[in-house]
Design an enzyme around this catalytic site. Structure first.
Site, PDB file in Angstrom:
ATOM      1  N   LYS A  52      -7.321  -6.365  32.957  1.00 26.61           N
ATOM      2  CA  LYS A  52      -8.577  -6.122  32.229  1.00 26.61           C
ATOM      3  C   LYS A  52      -8.438  -6.594  30.788  1.00 26.61           C
ATOM      4  O   LYS A  52      -9.327  -7.249  30.242  1.00 26.61           O
ATOM      5  CB  LYS A  52      -8.946  -4.627  32.303  1.00 26.61           C
ATOM      6  CG  LYS A  52      -9.446  -4.223  33.685  1.00 26.61           C
ATOM      7  CD  LYS A  52      -9.522  -2.719  33.883  1.00 26.61           C
ATOM      8  CE  LYS A  52      -9.876  -2.392  35.348  1.00 26.61           C
ATOM      9  NZ  LYS A  52      -9.814  -0.961  35.662  1.00 26.61           N
ATOM     10  N   GLN A  96      -8.188   4.660  33.037  1.00 28.77           N
ATOM     11  CA  GLN A  96      -7.699   4.154  34.320  1.00 28.77           C
ATOM     12  C   GLN A  96      -7.357   5.316  35.254  1.00 28.77           C
ATOM     13  O   GLN A  96      -6.570   6.198  34.904  1.00 28.77           O
ATOM     14  CB  GLN A  96      -6.468   3.255  34.088  1.00 28.77           C
ATOM     15  CG  GLN A  96      -5.977   2.554  35.336  1.00 28.77           C
ATOM     16  CD  GLN A  96      -7.000   1.569  35.933  1.00 28.77           C
ATOM     17  OE1 GLN A  96      -7.631   0.802  35.226  1.00 28.77           O
ATOM     18  NE2 GLN A  96      -7.167   1.606  37.254  1.00 28.77           N
ATOM     19  N   ASP A 119     -17.480   2.025  33.033  1.00 27.16           N
ATOM     20  CA  ASP A 119     -17.044   2.169  34.427  1.00 27.16           C
ATOM     21  C   ASP A 119     -18.180   2.731  35.292  1.00 27.16           C
ATOM     22  O   ASP A 119     -18.114   2.712  36.514  1.00 27.16           O
ATOM     23  CB  ASP A 119     -15.820   3.099  34.516  1.00 27.16           C
ATOM     24  CG  ASP A 119     -14.535   2.320  34.790  1.00 27.16           C
ATOM     25  OD1 ASP A 119     -14.635   1.183  35.288  1.00 27.16           O
ATOM     26  OD2 ASP A 119     -13.451   2.859  34.505  1.00 27.16           O
TER      27      ASP A 119
END
Ligand code: NAD
Length: 290
Positions: A52, A96, A119
């Site tokens: 990412k 994460q 997200d």
């Protein structure tokens, strides 16, 4: 049979983001900035976050990586998120997953400011998605939509079978495919670990999204001719022939299923790359909306 090539489509999405980002910069506006929090040193999580960060660089974004130890307490993580929420330079925040067991995933997700929830996991983002309102769509389902759109795959009136009902993949993609828009307007069946007659249900599908995390689960005798198969699965399977010691396997028995499909995504090189492209898209939008 045509391969839905995540490399080609994600590159096209990233090229478009890079052009828009360069334009923002030349207009003297702020550079999109993604902040990632990585807890512990789980191999897969390390790889995802590194990728990412690398992709942010490719499209001209700023990125920050905050590393916390596996033993971190919830209060420390809460403080880190509050700081990122308050930081005017940060446009998108991602934590994460999975988190260590001493930390409540639901609590942490709901602490991220909805305007920075790139997200798309915050209850507010999910609620808006369900109602079809503009919001951040979770990256993996969003990546699947971008893929279907790129290849102009007809979804209207099709029967889509989604295997898996997780909050990050199965549930959102089942909702998105049923929306009154393109890609969408599918009749959707959601299957899970308690579903009976899964094979019979899959045999009625025009589109199958496999998102359960069992390598090679979807077999050729579960798929009718000309089905569109989207393989979301990513499992590390021991493989001593590889330098890393493992191979990445999808949820589809690709070799035997592919010949029956009209379109199919490979693993690797399919949905995984689209997930990152979609995350970048959400981050760009978060910056532009400011
Ligand atoms: P999860 O473990 O949260 O959910 C799995 C789902 O599969 C559950 O809803 C469960 O009911 C269902 N399931 C399990 N066994 C089943 C069976 N025998 N029959 C039918 N349904 C069954 O998983 P997740 O987070 O949704 O991830 C699924 C897979 O997708 C994993 O391999 C994960 O690594 C991968 N993934 C990939 C990406 C990507 O970018 N490509 C992103 C997220 C997750």
């Amino acid at each position: 049979m045509q391969i839905l090539d995540g490399k080609i489509v994600s590159q096209a999405v990233k090229d478009a983001i890079k052009i828009k980002t360069d334009a923002l910069k030349s207009a003297g506006k702020k550079t999109p900035h993604l902040a990632a929090i990585l807890i512990g040193s789980n191999g897969a999580s390390e790889t995802y976050v590194a990728s990412k960060v690398k992709n942010c660089k490719e499209v001209g974004f700023k990125s920050s990586l905050i590393r916390l130890p596996e033993t971190v307490d919830e209060a420390t993580l809460v403080t880190a998120i509050e700081q990122l929420n308050a930081d005017g330079d940060v446009d998108g925040i991602l934590v994460q997953l999975p988190l260590p067991k001493q930390i409540s995933e639901a609590k942490i997700i709901s602490l991220i400011h909805p305007d920075k929830d790139v997200d798309g996991f915050h209850p507010m983002s999910i609620g808006k998605m369900v109602q079809g309102l503009p919001t951040f769509i979770p990256a993996t389902p969003y990546g699947i939509l971008l893929m279907l759109e790129h290849y102009k795959i007809d979804t209207k009136g099709k029967h889509a079978v989604v295997i898996g009902r997780s909050n990050i993949v199965g549930r959102p993609i089942s909702i998105l495919l049923s929306r009154n828009t393109y890609p969408g307007n599918c009749t959707v069946t959601v299957c899970h670990s308690h579903t009976h007659n899964l094979r019979e249900i899959c045999l009625q599908a025009d589109i199958i999204v496999a998102a359960l995390g069992i390598p090679g689960f979807l077999k050729a005798d579960m798929v009718k001719e000309n089905t569109v198969v989207i393989d979301v699965g990513i499992t590390r399977v021991k493989d001593i022939t590889k330098k890393s010691g493992f191979a990445i396997k999808g949820d589809v028995d690709f070799v035997n299923v592919a010949p029956k499909c009209s379109y199919i995504t490979p693993v690797p090189g399919g949905v995984g790359l689209m997930t990152i492209a979609a995350l970048l898209m959400n981050t760009y939008n978060a910056c532009e909306q400011k």
